[in-house]
Write an enzyme that holds these catalytic residues in place. Structure first.
Site, PDB file in Angstrom:
ATOM      1  CG  HIS A  69       1.493   5.214   2.290  1.00 46.79           C
ATOM      2  ND1 HIS A  69       1.859   4.774   3.672  1.00 46.79           N
ATOM      3  CD2 HIS A  69       1.569   6.429   2.550  1.00 46.79           C
ATOM      4  CE1 HIS A  69       2.050   5.614   4.516  1.00 46.79           C
ATOM      5  NE2 HIS A  69       1.901   6.646   4.075  1.00 46.79           N
ATOM      6  CE  LYS A 129       6.156   6.391   2.658  1.00 55.19           C
ATOM      7  NZ  LYS A 129       4.950   6.269   3.121  1.00 55.19           N
ATOM      8  CG  ASP A 144      23.141  -2.703  -9.598  1.00 55.11           C
ATOM      9  OD1 ASP A 144      22.356  -2.336 -10.588  1.00 55.11           O
ATOM     10  OD2 ASP A 144      24.278  -2.389  -9.236  1.00 55.11           O
ATOM     11  CG  HIS A 190       6.269   9.588   9.057  1.00 57.19           C
ATOM     12  ND1 HIS A 190       6.788   8.869   8.104  1.00 57.19           N
ATOM     13  CD2 HIS A 190       5.238  10.121   8.489  1.00 57.19           C
ATOM     14  CE1 HIS A 190       6.166   8.898   6.782  1.00 57.19           C
ATOM     15  NE2 HIS A 190       5.138   9.863   7.304  1.00 57.19           N
ATOM     16  CE  LYS A 213       4.734   5.500   7.840  1.00 61.82           C
ATOM     17  NZ  LYS A 213       4.069   6.182   8.744  1.00 61.82           N
ATOM     18  CG  ASP A 271       7.659 -12.910  22.446  1.00 66.40           C
ATOM     19  OD1 ASP A 271       7.265 -12.245  23.589  1.00 66.40           O
ATOM     20  OD2 ASP A 271       7.445 -13.927  22.165  1.00 66.40           O
TER      21      ASP A 271
END
Length: 420
Positions: free
Chosen positions: A134, A136, A141, A313, A315, A320
């Site tokens: 899952h 991404k 380089d 979508h 996350k 603080d």
């Protein structure tokens, strides 16, 4: 709204060896850029790929054959043809509909394409639902890295329509890229030189660094081996430290009791706690499951917003004025107990403030806020159903252990062009 905010830290890494040990896992002196939605993310990552001279590493859960997928394909083919080493790792479920022709064009150009845990369809239905890749991540380089929740698909762009997703990623430049590069290369199955920090993986990395210099970044991930709860523990630890504010925006929210308790406890001690949930979900069950937890949180002062403009979508979270996290991990049983996930933890005041302002715009302009005192109507039914749903979902990962055991694998894609 699309945001591209960057901050360059000028502080030098600490010289004290003991402090470095205490801060194990955190890398200082990084430049962090917030990328909101595909409008900010795709141009940044595509430009970095176009400028690549040596190597492109890419992991993604979803890649579609739409305008984003075809643009990515063209960029990767061109990079491989000019001698750049390109390694693409795709999830066998999320990318299970890609055509052999699309993948074959990549492979024929010299792109190393591999599928994570592919499986044949059963009566036309994909069966490989669990323990998905899952993450991404893109590293170019070994100099610049991208990580977040955005897949390579057109539904992350506003012109996709009402179903376009609201999401976030970050672009990182600086010492932390070495960790992201090492991790991505190792996960692709390639042998890598051992870095000092990776020789100490048996130790518990620092969740809260002793130094508070801006530009601190730490890679954190979960797997089904030694790092099963690292992301969940990072959330719990940060919540336990909260003194002023907490904002969590998460697409699929159904965490375990320990994390829920820390959210509630933070609100009880006077911390301003805001949760931004899905109001227009792409998966209806996600909204229903999250709502089972509302009464538990609302009664102790947690403010809950449902984002209603389009599917959420993201996350992301902040605590603080200097701690943030961005990545691929939802706060649900799939992400916290089954999937392969990766986030970055960030200690940076400017980044935290920009993320806070972006989330405040969502909460203020595009959300409905749940009332503190909800109607008692059908409360017994909600309590009973909530209890059942909560425990079924929390024990769901263990139930999957009854399924036939197998070891997920990376399977190289081999073009069949030579057979024609």
């Amino acid at each position: 709204m699309n945001v591209a905010v960057e901050h360059i830290a000028t502080d030098q890494p600490p010289d004290d060896a003991k402090a470095r040990d205490l801060d194990y896992g955190w890398q200082p002196g990084n430049r962090i850029e917030l990328l909101e939605n595909g409008e900010a993310y795709f141009p940044a990552v595509f430009e970095a790929m176009r400028q690549a001279q040596r190597e492109i590493l890419l992991e993604t859960f979803i890649l579609f054959e739409d305008k984003v997928g075809h643009e990515l394909q063209g960029i990767l083919i061109e990079a491989a043809q000019r001698g750049v080493k390109v390694i693409v790792s795709l999830d066998g479920f999320g990318c299970g509909e890609l055509s052999p022709a699309f993948l074959g064009e990549l492979a024929d150009a010299g792109v190393a394409v591999q599928m994570f845990d592919p499986a044949s369809k059963l009566v036309g239905i994909r069966t490989n639902w669990f323990r998905r890749l899952h993450r991404k991540i893109v590293v170019v380089d070994a100099a610049v890295a991208f990580i977040g929740g955005i897949n390579f698909s057109a539904d992350h762009l506003g012109d996709f329509g009402p179903e376009a997703k609201q999401d976030y990623a970050v672009q990182v430049s600086g010492p932390a890229v070495a960790d992201l590069h090492h991790f991505a290369l190792a996960q692709s199955g390639r042998q890598v030189r051992t870095r000092r920090g990776w020789r100490r993986r048996q130790q518990r990395p620092s969740l809260w660094p002793t130094h508070t210099d801006d530009g601190l970044v730490r890679l954190i991930y979960r797997d089904n081996l030694q790092h099963r709860d690292d992301i969940e523990e990072a959330y719990i630890h940060a919540l336990s430290k909260a003194q002023k504010r907490v904002v969590i925006a998460n697409a699929y929210f159904f965490p375990g009791y320990r994390l829920l308790r820390e959210i509630r406890n933070a609100a009880r001690r006077g911390v301003q706690v805001q949760l931004i949930m899905q109001g227009q979900p792409d998966v209806l069950l996600a909204k229903l499951a999250a709502r089972m937890l509302y009464d538990y949180l609302l009664k102790d002062g947690v403010v809950i917003h449902e984002y209603c403009q389009r599917p959420l979508h993201g996350k992301v979270a902040l605590v603080d004025d200097d701690w943030s996290t961005v990545g691929s991990s939802n706060l649900d049983p799939l992400s916290l107990s089954l999937n392969l996930e990766a986030n970055v933890l960030i200690r940076d005041h400017a980044f935290n403030q920009q993320l806070y302002e972006s989330l405040e715009i969502l909460a203020r302009n595009h959300c409905q806020t749940m009332p503190e005192k909800r109607k008692p109507r059908l409360w017994l039914w909600r309590l009973t159903v909530g209890f059942l749903v909560f425990h079924v979902m929390r024990h769901f990962p263990a139930l999957t252990g009854w399924l036939p055991a197998h070891k997920p694998r990376l399977k190289p894609f081999e073009s069949q062009a030579h057979d024609h």
